[in-house]
Design a protein around this motif. Sequence first.
Motif, PDB file in Angstrom:
ATOM      1  N   LYS A  28       7.818   1.578  15.668  1.00  0.00           N
ATOM      2  CA  LYS A  28       7.952   0.620  16.622  1.00  0.00           C
ATOM      3  C   LYS A  28       9.236  -0.712  16.628  1.00  0.00           C
ATOM      4  O   LYS A  28       9.487  -1.261  14.970  1.00  0.00           O
ATOM      5  N   ARG A  86       8.636  -4.681  16.013  1.00  0.00           N
ATOM      6  CA  ARG A  86       7.423  -5.663  16.131  1.00  0.00           C
ATOM      7  C   ARG A  86       7.826  -6.950  15.947  1.00  0.00           C
ATOM      8  O   ARG A  86       8.813  -6.976  15.591  1.00  0.00           O
ATOM      9  N   ASP A 145      -5.075  -6.278  18.602  1.00  0.00           N
ATOM     10  CA  ASP A 145      -4.501  -5.397  19.339  1.00  0.00           C
ATOM     11  C   ASP A 145      -3.523  -4.688  18.736  1.00  0.00           C
ATOM     12  O   ASP A 145      -3.185  -3.675  18.770  1.00  0.00           O
ATOM     13  N   GLU A 146      -2.771  -5.734  17.987  1.00  0.00           N
ATOM     14  CA  GLU A 146      -1.884  -5.333  16.959  1.00  0.00           C
ATOM     15  C   GLU A 146      -1.732  -5.041  16.007  1.00  0.00           C
ATOM     16  O   GLU A 146      -1.486  -3.831  15.805  1.00  0.00           O
ATOM     17  N   ALA A 172      -4.749  -3.021  15.174  1.00  0.00           N
ATOM     18  CA  ALA A 172      -4.831  -1.523  15.220  1.00  0.00           C
ATOM     19  C   ALA A 172      -3.471  -1.269  15.960  1.00  0.00           C
ATOM     20  O   ALA A 172      -3.519   0.229  15.400  1.00  0.00           O
ATOM     21  N   ASP A 173      -2.868  -1.355  16.242  1.00  0.00           N
ATOM     22  CA  ASP A 173      -1.759  -0.944  17.470  1.00  0.00           C
ATOM     23  C   ASP A 173      -0.925   0.127  16.001  1.00  0.00           C
ATOM     24  O   ASP A 173      -0.253   0.904  15.666  1.00  0.00           O
ATOM     25  N   TRP A 174      -0.706  -1.216  15.084  1.00  0.00           N
ATOM     26  CA  TRP A 174      -0.468  -1.200  13.788  1.00  0.00           C
ATOM     27  C   TRP A 174      -0.497  -0.228  12.899  1.00  0.00           C
ATOM     28  O   TRP A 174       0.244   0.867  11.994  1.00  0.00           O
ATOM     29  N   ARG A 204      -2.568   2.889  13.840  1.00  0.00           N
ATOM     30  CA  ARG A 204      -2.104   3.468  14.201  1.00  0.00           C
ATOM     31  C   ARG A 204      -0.854   4.930  13.712  1.00  0.00           C
ATOM     32  O   ARG A 204      -0.328   5.600  13.243  1.00  0.00           O
ATOM     33  N   GLU A 205       0.252   4.121  13.937  1.00  0.00           N
ATOM     34  CA  GLU A 205       1.443   4.259  13.890  1.00  0.00           C
ATOM     35  C   GLU A 205       1.677   4.243  11.908  1.00  0.00           C
ATOM     36  O   GLU A 205       2.030   5.566  11.865  1.00  0.00           O
TER      37      GLU A 205
END
Length: 214
Positions: free
Chosen positions: A3, A5, A87-88, A90-92, A94-95
């Motif tokens: 992504k 970011r 949230d950022e 955790a999403d990072w 995950r990626e």
Amino acid sequence: MAKRRKVGNLLGLAVLSTVSARPMHPYEMASLMRARGKEHDMDIKWGSLYTVVANLEKHGFLAVEGSDRKGARPERTVYRITDAGRDELADWVRELIGEPVRERPRFEAGLSVLGALGPDETAALLRRRLDLMERRIADDEAALAAASDLPRLFLIESEYDLAIQRAEVAWVRGFLAEIEDGTLPHLDLWRAFHETGELPPELAELAERGAAPD
């Protein structure tokens, strides 16, 4: 695909992870990250820390909690992670964990142009690489054993790094053995090229066969 970011510097990921425990000022962030050896886990340029922290605040991932002053030291701004920051983070993660990205190590770059060296020099360099890597692995194994009282969750990146190093050592040892015992395919052509300075027709044909079309 990775992504795009708002803050893409991996130091930002390290900051969010560090501050997720409790609010702190940038100097304390850097001290904790250094103590945890974060520069070994990711490419960190410490001089950009304050810029990264400012960008994380700008995009709403960090917020000012207050200020801190101890003795005669200058006042320091204390930051906390926001809900958007969690949230950022955790999403990072995950990626990074779930989406493989082809990374190009320096060693792979060298192997791709190995024909610039002869087999004898290559063998000497590989023996040197093996010696250095085996020493590093021994040091890393000792460090990991010394930290065995920590929860394994805090050590998994070190375990992974050791596994990658051991796999590389096994591959290098096997490739080196093929050079030294003469079983490497086309070793004679490789050697002839460096002895005469002329690319043997058979090797030229193989190189052309592997070349991408215009």
